[in-house]
Design an enzyme around this catalytic site. Structure first.
Site, mmCIF file in Angstrom:
data_model
loop_
_atom_site.group_PDB
_atom_site.id
_atom_site.type_symbol
_atom_site.label_atom_id
_atom_site.label_comp_id
_atom_site.label_asym_id
_atom_site.label_seq_id
_atom_site.Cartn_x
_atom_site.Cartn_y
_atom_site.Cartn_z
ATOM 1 N N LYS A 28 -10.622 7.975 12.138
ATOM 2 C CA LYS A 28 -12.147 7.629 12.033
ATOM 3 C C LYS A 28 -12.437 6.489 12.918
ATOM 4 O O LYS A 28 -13.480 6.284 13.228
ATOM 5 C CB LYS A 28 -12.402 7.140 10.617
ATOM 6 C CG LYS A 28 -12.315 8.227 9.364
ATOM 7 C CD LYS A 28 -12.473 7.702 8.191
ATOM 8 C CE LYS A 28 -12.334 8.851 7.156
ATOM 9 N NZ LYS A 28 -10.958 9.446 7.106
ATOM 10 N N LEU B 187 -1.409 0.329 12.775
ATOM 11 C CA LEU B 187 -1.935 1.805 12.201
ATOM 12 C C LEU B 187 -3.265 1.799 12.138
ATOM 13 O O LEU B 187 -3.979 1.000 11.873
ATOM 14 C CB LEU B 187 -1.452 1.858 10.565
ATOM 15 C CG LEU B 187 -0.216 2.391 10.280
ATOM 16 C CD1 LEU B 187 1.126 1.541 10.905
ATOM 17 C CD2 LEU B 187 0.346 2.330 8.763
ATOM 18 N N ARG C 273 -1.498 -9.491 0.048
ATOM 19 C CA ARG C 273 -2.373 -10.558 -0.595
ATOM 20 C C ARG C 273 -2.447 -10.439 -2.129
ATOM 21 O O ARG C 273 -2.733 -11.534 -2.784
ATOM 22 C CB ARG C 273 -3.812 -10.764 -0.113
ATOM 23 C CG ARG C 273 -4.551 -9.236 -0.322
ATOM 24 C CD ARG C 273 -5.837 -9.236 0.282
ATOM 25 N NE ARG C 273 -6.549 -8.083 -0.007
ATOM 26 C CZ ARG C 273 -7.967 -7.922 0.245
ATOM 27 N NH1 ARG C 273 -8.523 -8.830 1.042
ATOM 28 N NH2 ARG C 273 -8.407 -6.760 0.200
ATOM 29 N N GLY D 3 -1.254 12.345 -0.661
ATOM 30 C CA GLY D 3 -0.754 11.517 -1.874
ATOM 31 C C GLY D 3 -1.132 9.980 -1.836
ATOM 32 O O GLY D 3 -0.670 9.179 -2.796
ATOM 33 N N GLY E 43 0.782 -1.307 0.075
ATOM 34 C CA GLY E 43 0.060 -0.180 0.065
ATOM 35 C C GLY E 43 0.932 1.066 -0.024
ATOM 36 O O GLY E 43 2.262 1.290 -0.189
ATOM 37 N N VAL F 1 -3.823 10.922 4.558
ATOM 38 C CA VAL F 1 -2.418 10.928 4.132
ATOM 39 C C VAL F 1 -2.179 11.598 2.721
ATOM 40 O O VAL F 1 -2.835 11.022 1.993
ATOM 41 C CB VAL F 1 -1.839 9.505 4.123
ATOM 42 C CG1 VAL F 1 -0.115 9.622 3.535
ATOM 43 C CG2 VAL F 1 -1.658 9.206 5.508
ATOM 44 N N PHE G 32 1.278 3.563 2.290
ATOM 45 C CA PHE G 32 2.390 3.558 3.611
ATOM 46 C C PHE G 32 3.626 2.550 3.253
ATOM 47 O O PHE G 32 4.641 2.882 3.645
ATOM 48 C CB PHE G 32 1.755 3.263 4.916
ATOM 49 C CG PHE G 32 2.826 3.291 5.970
ATOM 50 C CD1 PHE G 32 3.036 4.679 6.809
ATOM 51 C CD2 PHE G 32 3.242 2.058 6.454
ATOM 52 C CE1 PHE G 32 3.867 4.513 7.899
ATOM 53 C CE2 PHE G 32 4.149 1.768 7.534
ATOM 54 C CZ PHE G 32 4.396 3.260 8.104
ATOM 55 N N VAL H 206 -7.649 12.786 -1.960
ATOM 56 C CA VAL H 206 -8.634 13.544 -2.764
ATOM 57 C C VAL H 206 -7.715 14.394 -3.583
ATOM 58 O O VAL H 206 -8.314 14.712 -4.732
ATOM 59 C CB VAL H 206 -9.571 14.258 -1.932
ATOM 60 C CG1 VAL H 206 -8.825 15.523 -1.277
ATOM 61 C CG2 VAL H 206 -10.545 15.036 -2.696
ATOM 62 N N VAL I 217 -3.984 -11.439 6.063
ATOM 63 C CA VAL I 217 -4.006 -11.498 7.722
ATOM 64 C C VAL I 217 -5.307 -12.295 8.100
ATOM 65 O O VAL I 217 -5.241 -12.499 9.205
ATOM 66 C CB VAL I 217 -4.249 -10.022 8.097
ATOM 67 C CG1 VAL I 217 -2.780 -9.239 7.808
ATOM 68 C CG2 VAL I 217 -5.219 -9.311 7.569
#
Length: 329
Positions: free
Chosen positions: A130, A126, A40, A173, A16, A171, A18, A178, A65
């Site tokens: 939210k 992480l 995955r 980028g 991903g 985050v 990060f 958005v 996971v």
């Protein structure tokens, strides 16, 4: 020298946004003995391998996971774990709740159990803004995951493994950000949709998110929920920074979306302290059977403290947002 230097590190969800940023940082600055990328999707692993090259310290594990046995195999000999794997789309969660529970909650439990069994030293999970006072299913699953990781220290009290959580905002980028969406619309000369012109958000750069996770491994005893002191921004300021002069259209809040974001609720604020010369807040555990103590030098926060994007004392200017947007990822 970093705690992570010379160690074996595994990152779930490692392909991903990060994960890719952490891989680059780790190879360039942390000198790990071994870095296991656990995810995955074989296509994403292939794409990331093309980007980072064939570094002999990297290991690539296809796995989910949800599969505890696969996690157990991947964690053999691992010292430190970053748990970044999650399903994250708010609207998708409302339509597919069982899938989010399986990945974000049961998957988190699998990581905890496998890490304890494998003798991992430290695990950092992480989280997201939210998860604080959640109003949607995604946030609720992440809040549950947060509590599982904090409480995982009870299960591991007689073992060497310790767990902590980092919670930050949107985050810049990242996939789903958005900013690329606004850039695309602006390039086509189309108006930019704003969910509500009053909206405020926390925003963090990928670089700062990686730095925070590395710091968490240095600071943690186990049981901390670490929150960065970062600026807020008005969504309208972000839109003007991406596309100066573009037309903005107020389209209303989406289901499950907040007008303002929150990273520390008033209830959590009762257990919060400021650490790292004010760089971070730590939400301390309610009950710590494993021996957690308040960090040396920690400063109490004011009574009735909460941490919201609309009442934050730090704000991005439009000029700062423009500079960040123009910085290559």
């Amino acid at each position: 020298m970093s705690t992570l230097s010379g160690s074996s590190i595994l990152i779930t969800g490692g392909t991903g946004s990060f994960g890719k940023a952490f891989i680059r940082h780790a190879l360039d600055h942390l000198d790990p003995r071994r870095l296991v990328v656990f995810s995955r999707d074989e296509l994403k692993q292939y794409e990331v391998r093309q980007q980072v090259g064939d570094d002999p310290r990297l290991r690539w594990f296809i796995g989910d996971v949800r599969d505890e046995r696969r996690l157990a195999r991947a964690l053999h000999g691992v010292d430190f774990v970053i748990h970044a794997a999650a399903l994250k789309q708010v609207d998708t969660a409302e339509y597919n709740p069982f899938e989010f529970v399986k990945t974000n909650i049961l998957g988190s439990q699998n990581v905890i159990e496998a890490a304890i069994d494998a003798g991992v030293q430290k695990v950092v999970a992480l989280s997201t803004d939210k998860a604080s006072s959640p109003i949607n299913l995604y946030g609720a699953t992440k809040l549950t995951a947060d509590k599982l990781f904090i409480s995982g220290n009870h299960y591991a009290a007689a073992y060497p493994t310790r767990f902590a959580v980092v919670r930050y905002g949107n985050v810049m980028g990242s996939r789903g950000s958005v900013i690329p969406f606004f850039k695309k619309l602006a390039g086509e000369g189309r108006p930019l949709p704003i969910t509500d012109v009053r909206c405020t958000r926390f925003f963090i750069t990928l670089e700062k998110a990686v730095e925070m996770v590395v710091d968490a491994f240095e600071l943690m005893q186990g049981g901390e929920l670490l929150v960065p002191r970062i600026p807020s921004m008005k969504v309208t300021d972000l839109a003007h920074a991406v596309a100066p002069g573009a037309e903005l259209v107020d389209v209303g809040l989406r289901p499950g979306e907040k007008l303002h974001e929150e990273m520390i609720s008033p209830e959590e604020g009762r257990r919060a302290v400021s650490v790292g010369d004010g760089k971070y807040f730590v939400i301390q555990p309610d009950l710590a059977s494993w021996g957690y103590v308040t960090p040396k030098g920690a400063q109490p926060v004011p009574g009735g403290f909460s941490y919201r994007s609309d009442t934050n004392d730090r704000w991005y200017s439009q000029e700062e947002l423009s500079a960040i947007i123009e910085t290559p990822l």
